[in-house]
Scaffold this motif. Structure first.
Motif, PDB file in Angstrom:
ATOM      1  N   LEU A  21       0.831  -1.209   0.000  1.00 14.09           N
ATOM      2  CA  LEU A  21       0.000   0.000   0.000  1.00 14.09           C
ATOM      3  C   LEU A  21       0.863   1.256   0.000  1.00 14.09           C
ATOM      4  CD1 LEU A  21      -2.862  -0.971   2.459  1.00 14.09           C
ATOM      5  CD2 LEU A  21      -3.052  -0.626  -0.018  1.00 14.09           C
ATOM      6  N   ASP A  22       1.979   1.215   0.720  1.00 17.43           N
ATOM      7  CA  ASP A  22       2.889   2.357   0.742  1.00 17.43           C
ATOM      8  C   ASP A  22       3.477   2.625  -0.640  1.00 17.43           C
ATOM      9  OD1 ASP A  22       4.245   4.447   2.266  1.00 17.43           O
ATOM     10  OD2 ASP A  22       6.071   3.290   1.877  1.00 17.43           O
ATOM     11  N   SER A  23       3.692   1.571  -1.399  1.00 19.80           N
ATOM     12  CA  SER A  23       4.233   1.746  -2.755  1.00 19.80           C
ATOM     13  C   SER A  23       3.167   2.211  -3.742  1.00 19.80           C
ATOM     14  CB  SER A  23       4.860   0.441  -3.251  1.00 19.80           C
ATOM     15  OG  SER A  23       3.855  -0.499  -3.612  1.00 19.80           O
ATOM     16  N   ARG A  24       1.897   2.194  -3.321  1.00 22.25           N
ATOM     17  CA  ARG A  24       0.782   2.597  -4.179  1.00 22.25           C
ATOM     18  C   ARG A  24       0.012   3.762  -3.556  1.00 22.25           C
ATOM     19  NH1 ARG A  24      -1.215  -0.269  -8.339  1.00 22.25           N
ATOM     20  NH2 ARG A  24      -1.963   1.836  -8.712  1.00 22.25           N
ATOM     21  N   LYS A  25       0.761   4.816  -3.249  1.00 16.86           N
ATOM     22  CA  LYS A  25       0.127   6.002  -2.677  1.00 16.86           C
ATOM     23  C   LYS A  25      -0.858   6.634  -3.644  1.00 16.86           C
ATOM     24  CE  LYS A  25       3.810   7.172   0.549  1.00 16.86           C
ATOM     25  NZ  LYS A  25       4.872   6.213   0.272  1.00 16.86           N
ATOM     26  N   ASP A  26      -0.747   6.277  -4.922  1.00 12.79           N
ATOM     27  CA  ASP A  26      -1.681   6.793  -5.928  1.00 12.79           C
ATOM     28  C   ASP A  26      -3.085   6.207  -5.748  1.00 12.79           C
ATOM     29  OD1 ASP A  26      -0.334   4.316  -6.771  1.00 12.79           O
ATOM     30  OD2 ASP A  26      -1.518   4.501  -8.605  1.00 12.79           O
ATOM     31  N   ASP A  61      -3.974   7.764  16.390  1.00  8.73           N
ATOM     32  CA  ASP A  61      -2.875   8.455  15.707  1.00  8.73           C
ATOM     33  C   ASP A  61      -1.647   7.559  15.570  1.00  8.73           C
ATOM     34  OD1 ASP A  61      -4.296  10.794  15.269  1.00  8.73           O
ATOM     35  OD2 ASP A  61      -3.607  11.734  17.120  1.00  8.73           O
ATOM     36  N   THR A  62      -1.348   6.807  16.620  1.00 11.42           N
ATOM     37  CA  THR A  62      -0.213   5.876  16.574  1.00 11.42           C
ATOM     38  C   THR A  62      -0.465   4.778  15.544  1.00 11.42           C
ATOM     39  OG1 THR A  62       0.320   6.317  18.886  1.00 11.42           O
ATOM     40  CG2 THR A  62       1.173   4.263  17.949  1.00 11.42           C
ATOM     41  N   ALA A  63      -1.672   4.239  15.542  1.00  7.67           N
ATOM     42  CA  ALA A  63      -2.017   3.192  14.575  1.00  7.67           C
ATOM     43  C   ALA A  63      -1.937   3.736  13.149  1.00  7.67           C
ATOM     44  CB  ALA A  63      -3.412   2.650  14.869  1.00  7.67           C
ATOM     45  N   ARG A  64      -2.463   4.935  12.935  1.00 13.14           N
ATOM     46  CA  ARG A  64      -2.403   5.522  11.593  1.00 13.14           C
ATOM     47  C   ARG A  64      -0.965   5.725  11.136  1.00 13.14           C
ATOM     48  NH1 ARG A  64      -7.256  10.021  11.805  1.00 13.14           N
ATOM     49  NH2 ARG A  64      -8.842   8.686  10.866  1.00 13.14           N
ATOM     50  N   GLU A  65      -0.114   6.189  12.040  1.00 13.84           N
ATOM     51  CA  GLU A  65       1.282   6.411  11.651  1.00 13.84           C
ATOM     52  C   GLU A  65       1.938   5.100  11.241  1.00 13.84           C
ATOM     53  OE1 GLU A  65       5.271   8.758  13.131  1.00 13.84           O
ATOM     54  OE2 GLU A  65       3.309   9.248  14.003  1.00 13.84           O
ATOM     55  N   ARG A  66       1.579   4.020  11.909  1.00 19.34           N
ATOM     56  CA  ARG A  66       2.115   2.701  11.538  1.00 19.34           C
ATOM     57  C   ARG A  66       1.608   2.282  10.162  1.00 19.34           C
ATOM     58  NH1 ARG A  66       4.774  -0.959   9.976  1.00 19.34           N
ATOM     59  NH2 ARG A  66       4.591  -3.099  10.692  1.00 19.34           N
ATOM     60  N   VAL A  67       0.338   2.491   9.915  1.00 16.91           N
ATOM     61  CA  VAL A  67      -0.260   2.081   8.642  1.00 16.91           C
ATOM     62  C   VAL A  67       0.219   2.968   7.496  1.00 16.91           C
ATOM     63  CG1 VAL A  67      -2.438   1.906   7.371  1.00 16.91           C
ATOM     64  CG2 VAL A  67      -2.265   0.976   9.684  1.00 16.91           C
ATOM     65  N   TYR A  68       0.234   4.271   7.717  1.00 16.09           N
ATOM     66  CA  TYR A  68       0.587   5.217   6.656  1.00 16.09           C
ATOM     67  C   TYR A  68       2.088   5.423   6.507  1.00 16.09           C
ATOM     68  CZ  TYR A  68      -4.285   6.548   5.957  1.00 16.09           C
ATOM     69  OH  TYR A  68      -5.624   6.543   5.643  1.00 16.09           O
ATOM     70  N   GLY A  69       2.871   5.025   7.503  1.00 15.07           N
ATOM     71  CA  GLY A  69       4.313   5.207   7.442  1.00 15.07           C
ATOM     72  C   GLY A  69       4.742   6.631   7.738  1.00 15.07           C
ATOM     73  N   MET A  70       3.821   7.439   8.202  1.00 12.27           N
ATOM     74  CA  MET A  70       4.070   8.844   8.532  1.00 12.27           C
ATOM     75  C   MET A  70       2.831   9.360   9.239  1.00 12.27           C
ATOM     76  SD  MET A  70       3.503  10.584   4.730  1.00 12.27           S
ATOM     77  CE  MET A  70       4.587   9.395   3.961  1.00 12.27           C
ATOM     78  N   PRO A  71       2.923  10.538   9.858  1.00 10.75           N
ATOM     79  CA  PRO A  71       1.706  11.078  10.459  1.00 10.75           C
ATOM     80  C   PRO A  71       0.596  11.207   9.408  1.00 10.75           C
ATOM     81  CG  PRO A  71       3.611  12.285  11.214  1.00 10.75           C
ATOM     82  CD  PRO A  71       4.087  11.364  10.116  1.00 10.75           C
TER      83      PRO A  71
END
Length: 100
Positions: A21-26, A61-71
């Motif tokens: 998912l991180d490689s497909r930010k599009d 917020d912590t969970a999102r940062e883990r999933v999104y790889g950033m805030p």
């Protein structure tokens, strides 16, 4: 296969999915919701819920940062595009069907 091995495999698969998912930010969350019924935010919410089930306190917020790889706010500013009218209409249609 032991339960521990199964858990290790599942954890590795989840990390691989997050990497993908991180490689497909599009690919926008609304597209994921419309096609698959879940998105990155769902993973974040599920993380919070499952942590709670294990007696752990993980905030969203912590969970999102883990999933999104950033805030999350940073991800939204850098990668999220406005949903189209068609995407929103499809989302609303699917939500209405789900709530029947």
């Amino acid at each position: 296969m032991t339960e521990q091995q199964q858990t290790q495999i599942e954890a590795a698969v989840f990390r691989r999915l997050l990497k993908h998912l991180d490689s497909r930010k599009d690919v926008q969350n609304i597209e994921l919701m419309n096609l698959a019924g879940f998105c990155r935010n769902c993973f974040s919410k599920w993380t919070v819920e499952e942590a709670k089930n294990l007696g752990l306190d993980v905030d969203l917020d912590t969970a999102r940062e883990r999933v999104y790889g950033m805030p999350y706010q940073q991800w939204k500013e850098n990668y999220q595009t406005p949903a189209t009218a068609e995407q929103l209409a499809k989302y609303e249609e699917l939500q209405a069907q789900k709530n029947k």
